[in-house]
Scaffold this motif. Sequence first.
Motif, mmCIF file in Angstrom:
data_model
loop_
_atom_site.group_PDB
_atom_site.id
_atom_site.type_symbol
_atom_site.label_atom_id
_atom_site.label_comp_id
_atom_site.label_asym_id
_atom_site.label_seq_id
_atom_site.Cartn_x
_atom_site.Cartn_y
_atom_site.Cartn_z
ATOM 1 N N THR A 1 0.447 -1.299 0.080
ATOM 2 C CA THR A 1 -0.626 0.083 0.098
ATOM 3 C C THR A 1 0.625 1.547 -0.196
ATOM 4 O O THR A 1 1.959 1.250 0.301
ATOM 5 N N THR A 2 0.431 2.457 -0.385
ATOM 6 C CA THR A 2 0.878 3.941 -0.073
ATOM 7 C C THR A 2 0.438 4.835 0.611
ATOM 8 O O THR A 2 0.560 5.513 0.841
ATOM 9 N N THR A 3 -1.210 4.238 0.975
ATOM 10 C CA THR A 3 -1.900 4.928 2.174
ATOM 11 C C THR A 3 -2.497 3.981 3.081
ATOM 12 O O THR A 3 -3.843 3.559 3.036
ATOM 13 N N PRO A 4 -0.966 3.836 3.709
ATOM 14 C CA PRO A 4 -0.996 2.739 5.090
ATOM 15 C C PRO A 4 -2.789 3.621 6.248
ATOM 16 O O PRO A 4 -2.404 4.810 5.849
ATOM 17 N N ASP A 5 -2.836 3.253 6.632
ATOM 18 C CA ASP A 5 -4.400 3.841 7.765
ATOM 19 C C ASP A 5 -3.929 5.075 8.441
ATOM 20 O O ASP A 5 -4.111 6.011 9.107
ATOM 21 N N ARG A 6 -2.351 4.679 9.101
ATOM 22 C CA ARG A 6 -1.836 5.782 9.665
ATOM 23 C C ARG A 6 0.313 5.982 9.502
ATOM 24 O O ARG A 6 0.503 4.864 8.720
ATOM 25 N N THR A 7 1.495 6.236 9.342
ATOM 26 C CA THR A 7 1.951 6.478 9.491
ATOM 27 C C THR A 7 2.968 5.339 10.818
ATOM 28 O O THR A 7 3.925 4.325 9.963
ATOM 29 N N CYS A 8 2.749 5.328 11.353
ATOM 30 C CA CYS A 8 2.924 3.883 12.074
ATOM 31 C C CYS A 8 1.845 4.050 13.061
ATOM 32 O O CYS A 8 0.984 5.031 13.887
ATOM 33 N N PRO A 9 1.554 2.642 13.227
ATOM 34 C CA PRO A 9 2.346 1.267 12.994
ATOM 35 C C PRO A 9 1.889 0.896 11.622
ATOM 36 O O PRO A 9 1.219 1.787 10.942
ATOM 37 N N ALA A 10 2.511 -0.148 10.883
ATOM 38 C CA ALA A 10 2.634 -0.846 9.728
ATOM 39 C C ALA A 10 0.475 -1.790 9.480
ATOM 40 O O ALA A 10 -0.408 -1.458 10.629
ATOM 41 N N THR A 11 -0.294 -1.146 8.334
ATOM 42 C CA THR A 11 -1.832 -1.753 7.928
ATOM 43 C C THR A 11 -1.665 -3.369 8.394
ATOM 44 O O THR A 11 -2.285 -3.763 9.147
ATOM 45 N N ALA A 12 -0.487 -3.737 8.020
ATOM 46 C CA ALA A 12 -1.082 -5.444 8.364
ATOM 47 C C ALA A 12 -1.344 -5.968 9.076
ATOM 48 O O ALA A 12 -2.063 -6.168 9.003
ATOM 49 N N ALA B 1 5.080 16.019 0.956
ATOM 50 C CA ALA B 1 5.011 15.668 2.641
ATOM 51 C C ALA B 1 4.613 15.139 2.888
ATOM 52 O O ALA B 1 3.594 14.130 2.364
ATOM 53 N N GLY B 2 4.168 14.660 4.837
ATOM 54 C CA GLY B 2 4.278 13.728 5.041
ATOM 55 C C GLY B 2 5.104 12.864 6.058
ATOM 56 O O GLY B 2 5.191 11.312 6.413
ATOM 57 N N GLY B 3 6.266 13.004 5.504
ATOM 58 C CA GLY B 3 7.340 11.946 6.057
ATOM 59 C C GLY B 3 8.586 12.627 6.819
ATOM 60 O O GLY B 3 8.716 13.570 7.273
ATOM 61 N N SER B 4 9.779 12.071 6.776
ATOM 62 C CA SER B 4 10.672 12.616 7.696
ATOM 63 C C SER B 4 11.236 13.820 7.134
ATOM 64 O O SER B 4 11.702 14.723 7.751
ATOM 65 N N ARG B 5 10.918 14.006 5.982
ATOM 66 C CA ARG B 5 12.168 15.116 4.975
ATOM 67 C C ARG B 5 11.152 16.084 5.475
ATOM 68 O O ARG B 5 11.464 17.436 5.051
ATOM 69 N N LEU B 6 10.187 16.639 5.216
ATOM 70 C CA LEU B 6 9.447 17.393 5.155
ATOM 71 C C LEU B 6 7.808 17.093 5.549
ATOM 72 O O LEU B 6 7.189 16.616 5.266
ATOM 73 N N PRO B 7 7.470 17.264 6.976
ATOM 74 C CA PRO B 7 6.566 16.877 7.063
ATOM 75 C C PRO B 7 5.231 18.192 7.086
ATOM 76 O O PRO B 7 5.627 18.930 6.536
ATOM 77 N N ALA B 8 4.166 17.356 7.033
ATOM 78 C CA ALA B 8 2.776 18.089 6.464
ATOM 79 C C ALA B 8 2.457 18.738 7.399
ATOM 80 O O ALA B 8 1.062 18.746 7.434
ATOM 81 N N ASP B 9 3.696 19.899 7.605
ATOM 82 C CA ASP B 9 2.842 20.600 8.312
ATOM 83 C C ASP B 9 2.035 22.521 7.237
ATOM 84 O O ASP B 9 2.779 22.545 6.309
ATOM 85 N N PRO B 10 0.961 22.167 7.292
ATOM 86 C CA PRO B 10 -0.107 23.113 6.294
ATOM 87 C C PRO B 10 1.223 25.124 6.503
ATOM 88 O O PRO B 10 0.714 25.316 5.173
ATOM 89 N N ALA B 11 1.492 24.938 7.646
ATOM 90 C CA ALA B 11 2.446 26.605 7.871
ATOM 91 C C ALA B 11 3.570 26.150 6.506
ATOM 92 O O ALA B 11 3.767 27.636 6.460
#
Length: 353
Positions: A88-99, A204-214
Amino acid sequence: MSATSAGRPERAAVLCGTGGWLPRRKAGNDELADRLDTDDAWIRTRTGIRSRHFAAPEEATSDLAVEAGRRALANAGAETADAVVVATTTPDRTCPATAPLVAARLGLTGAAAFDVGAVCTGFVYALATGAGLITSGVASRVLVIGADVYSRIVDPEDRQNAVVFGDGAGAVVLRGGHASEPGAIGPFDLGSDGAHEDMITVAAGGSRLPADPARTSRAERHFVMRGKEVYRHAVARMAGSARTVLDHAGLGVEDVDRFVPHQANLRILRTVATDLGLPFDRCATHVETAGNTGAASIPLALADSHASRVLRPGDRVLLTAFGGGLTWGSCLLTWPSLPPTPEPSHHGEEPNP
């Protein structure tokens, strides 16, 4: 395939069950055309897509994966599995895994469970992983699921991508067996080229660029794909990988009964088939009614083709995919005899757990 030194057939992972699931909400082209200042003819001409399914607001990737996994296990006549692999590319959450959640909801608590991230190539990578778990003796039965809810990451105002992607899940069950059996998986070809990682991305959304709207733009928080470049790479990589697998197996294109590529869009499917020299009537397609469902597209096409009896026992099937990363992969199998299944879009009275 070679025999072992003891004279026994080579151990292999054997496909023994399939299942698919599409959300109830079906969106035709006219619904999207009104919002995106386009029309049905433009969408069909560019993509070949007539409709796609969208998850309800309360539905997540795990919900779709559970339904597809349940159907695949039932089709295999299996109540247990030693491992669950979710692409998947769209897990329920970044952590933990969906499986692990999927495994628990299917009553498989205690089974090894993990996600594989290779975008639209994810199912082929997960299939290779599941096969490896079996051939190495780690597991005797593996549930492999491809599931994505692209409607969560595609900008609904993005005219280029919003018409292409849909949500869904597909699954197969693998068991231990022998390379000479119908359903035996392999050989595989897998590859990647990270130099082009920005060609298909959610920045955005990973450790390189958090998904901060600001700190991020709307585009950085949504799925972005450079379509023309992706088209060229997809055709070249899918066709090249497919040829590599056929070479490994000592087979030619004329030996392929059914071609099941990643359902990117109809133009890419036709071009890849033409490049390989395969008549398009051998190509299994599901994209017209489901859109591009990412890692779910190949197992959904398998489930749909089995339910509609397009796939017949004994058919030599060639799978190939291309996705972000960049990643690509292919494999071969001979289709086994499986019990009938309902179509992935048929919901019946099955309750959600």
